[in-house]
Design a protein around this motif. Structure first.
Motif, PDB file in Angstrom:
ATOM      1  N   SER A 123      -4.067   1.332   5.030  1.00  0.00           N
ATOM      2  CA  SER A 123      -3.629   2.492   4.256  1.00  0.00           C
ATOM      3  C   SER A 123      -2.784   3.463   5.080  1.00  0.00           C
ATOM      4  CB  SER A 123      -4.837   3.225   3.657  1.00  0.00           C
ATOM      5  OG  SER A 123      -5.729   3.650   4.672  1.00  0.00           O
ATOM      6  N   GLY A 124      -2.751   3.263   6.394  1.00  0.00           N
ATOM      7  CA  GLY A 124      -1.876   4.073   7.241  1.00  0.00           C
ATOM      8  C   GLY A 124      -2.556   5.223   7.957  1.00  0.00           C
ATOM      9  N   VAL A 172      -9.616  13.516   4.274  1.00  0.00           N
ATOM     10  CA  VAL A 172      -8.316  13.065   3.764  1.00  0.00           C
ATOM     11  C   VAL A 172      -8.416  11.561   3.566  1.00  0.00           C
ATOM     12  CG1 VAL A 172      -5.842  12.935   4.192  1.00  0.00           C
ATOM     13  CG2 VAL A 172      -7.134  14.927   4.989  1.00  0.00           C
ATOM     14  N   HIS A 173      -8.487  11.162   2.306  1.00  0.00           N
ATOM     15  CA  HIS A 173      -8.723   9.758   1.959  1.00  0.00           C
ATOM     16  C   HIS A 173      -7.398   9.107   1.559  1.00  0.00           C
ATOM     17  CE1 HIS A 173     -10.462   6.571  -0.917  1.00  0.00           C
ATOM     18  NE2 HIS A 173     -10.708   6.176   0.308  1.00  0.00           N
ATOM     19  N   LEU A 174      -6.930   8.214   2.408  1.00  0.00           N
ATOM     20  CA  LEU A 174      -5.646   7.551   2.168  1.00  0.00           C
ATOM     21  C   LEU A 174      -5.837   6.260   1.376  1.00  0.00           C
ATOM     22  CD1 LEU A 174      -3.994   7.871   5.717  1.00  0.00           C
ATOM     23  CD2 LEU A 174      -3.844   9.458   3.795  1.00  0.00           C
ATOM     24  N   VAL A 175      -4.990   6.074   0.372  1.00  0.00           N
ATOM     25  CA  VAL A 175      -4.961   4.845  -0.428  1.00  0.00           C
ATOM     26  C   VAL A 175      -3.516   4.391  -0.506  1.00  0.00           C
ATOM     27  CG1 VAL A 175      -5.360   3.833  -2.711  1.00  0.00           C
ATOM     28  CG2 VAL A 175      -6.979   5.508  -1.786  1.00  0.00           C
ATOM     29  N   ASP A 176      -3.252   3.141  -0.215  1.00  0.00           N
ATOM     30  CA  ASP A 176      -1.889   2.617  -0.239  1.00  0.00           C
ATOM     31  C   ASP A 176      -1.323   2.703  -1.660  1.00  0.00           C
ATOM     32  OD1 ASP A 176       0.481   1.048  -0.070  1.00  0.00           O
ATOM     33  OD2 ASP A 176      -0.369  -0.090   1.588  1.00  0.00           O
ATOM     34  N   LYS A 197      -6.264  -3.193  -9.343  1.00  0.00           N
ATOM     35  CA  LYS A 197      -6.411  -2.622  -7.995  1.00  0.00           C
ATOM     36  C   LYS A 197      -6.453  -1.103  -8.056  1.00  0.00           C
ATOM     37  CE  LYS A 197      -4.195  -6.459  -5.536  1.00  0.00           C
ATOM     38  NZ  LYS A 197      -3.017  -6.869  -4.714  1.00  0.00           N
ATOM     39  N   TYR A 198      -5.707  -0.530  -8.988  1.00  0.00           N
ATOM     40  CA  TYR A 198      -5.711   0.928  -9.138  1.00  0.00           C
ATOM     41  C   TYR A 198      -7.085   1.418  -9.574  1.00  0.00           C
ATOM     42  CZ  TYR A 198      -4.626   5.569 -11.015  1.00  0.00           C
ATOM     43  OH  TYR A 198      -4.630   6.912 -11.287  1.00  0.00           O
ATOM     44  N   LYS A 204       2.357   6.012   1.824  1.00  0.00           N
ATOM     45  CA  LYS A 204       3.512   5.096   1.766  1.00  0.00           C
ATOM     46  C   LYS A 204       4.220   5.193   0.415  1.00  0.00           C
ATOM     47  CE  LYS A 204       0.896   1.843   4.664  1.00  0.00           C
ATOM     48  NZ  LYS A 204       0.406   0.457   4.823  1.00  0.00           N
ATOM     49  N   ILE A 205       4.280   6.391  -0.139  1.00  0.00           N
ATOM     50  CA  ILE A 205       4.866   6.557  -1.471  1.00  0.00           C
ATOM     51  C   ILE A 205       6.350   6.196  -1.469  1.00  0.00           C
ATOM     52  CG2 ILE A 205       5.544   8.982  -1.215  1.00  0.00           C
ATOM     53  CD1 ILE A 205       3.841   7.370  -4.290  1.00  0.00           C
TER      54      ILE A 205
END
Length: 297
Positions: free
Chosen positions: A13-14, A136-140, A149-150, A174-175
């Motif tokens: 997710s970065g 801070v929760h990152l989701v690709d 998946k969403y 990664k928007i």
């Protein structure tokens, strides 16, 4: 009072790239930043690390010594860190006077919605050191291109929010790459605001793989909508404005914008609801965040 971020999210997710870019951005706007790596599997760090869990325990050693896989090894490492919280506390204490903290956690999602060790580590630090932290929760962002998946990302985000019990900001990372995965079924606001999920169920019904789970999907979507606490903000870590907007949200959630302000409750309320001017960040306009970030990549 010390402020910071607990950076979490699934593998890929970065998180590490986020910590690298965020630390550079915060330094540009005048903050002293310390990045704390609490991922014992992350042995290639692009940022300067103030504290590294590998000085306490290494995942490779745990896996060899106890014949564990990577998932079991990470659970063991978090348990070991919790039992040795005084080690981390002693490392953090010299940074508390004037640093903003970024905690880079492992990507194993079970640590944040199932097991209690990581949560206990954070809560003990908050109590012992008087920290004000935001998760801070990152989701690709590419997960938005696949309805199933969403929905999974929504369930993960909701579970994590309820488990950690911290001020929480969900981020579609990664928007800038989202269009490379194909056209979205709805506009981006649908995914960030988590609007009426019944429209999403219609798309899921068109997929033979998902149609047989129609009832389960509906129940999951109902749970998400009943809680009605999940939404997302977007992030392109290489875009200064995008990072700045996220910092504003985080600063409101953990109370950084109120630090040092002596005002009445009414004045605090006014600050909380209004837009924060860019001058608040003491932005040095002569510096280019993009050029600095790309140069150091």
């Amino acid at each position: 009072m010390v402020f910071g971020q607990v950076v979490i999210g699934p593998p890929g997710s970065g998180k590490t790239t986020y910590c690298n870019g965020m630390s550079q951005f915060l330094k540009l706007i005048g903050r002293k930043v310390a990045v704390i790596n609490l991922d014992p599997a992350n042995d290639s760090l692009p940022y300067e690390c103030a504290i590294n869990i590998e000085d306490l325990i290494k995942l490779s050693d745990v896996m060899t010594e106890h014949s564990l896989g990577p998932n079991g090894g990470l659970v063991y490492c978090m348990d070991y860190l919790e039992k040795n919280i005084d080690w981390l506390k002693s490392k953090l204490e010299p940074l508390l006077k004037d640093h903003y903290l970024l905690f880079d956690f492992p990507g194993q999602v079970e640590l944040f919605f199932l097991h209690s060790n990581a949560k206990n580590v954070v809560m003990k630090l908050i109590k012992k050191l008087n920290l004000r932290l935001t998760a801070v929760h990152l989701v690709d962002a590419h997960l938005c291109s696949d309805p199933a998946k969403y929905v999974s990302a929504l369930i993960l985000s909701l579970s994590t929010m309820l488990h950690l019990e911290l001020p929480h900001v969900n981020v579609l990372s990664k928007i800038d790459l989202i269009e490379s995965y194909g056209k979205l079924s709805f506009n981006l606001d649908f995914y960030t605001d988590v609007q009426d999920l019944s429209y999403l169920q219609h798309h899921l019904d068109q997929d033979p793989r998902s149609a047989k789970f129609r009832k389960l999907t509906k129940e999951l979507c109902d749970v998400i909508e009943d809680f009605s606490i999940v939404n997302f903000t977007t992030l392109d870590i290489q875009d200064k404005e995008s990072v700045g907007n996220l910092v504003k949200l985080i600063d409101k959630s953990n109370g950084y914008i109120f630090a040092g302000i002596d005002a009445s409750a009414v004045e605090f309320s006014k600050i909380a609801v209004r837009q924060v001017d860019w001058d608040y960040y003491r932005d040095p306009s002569h510096l280019s965040f993009n050029s600095l970030y790309l140069y150091n990549m």
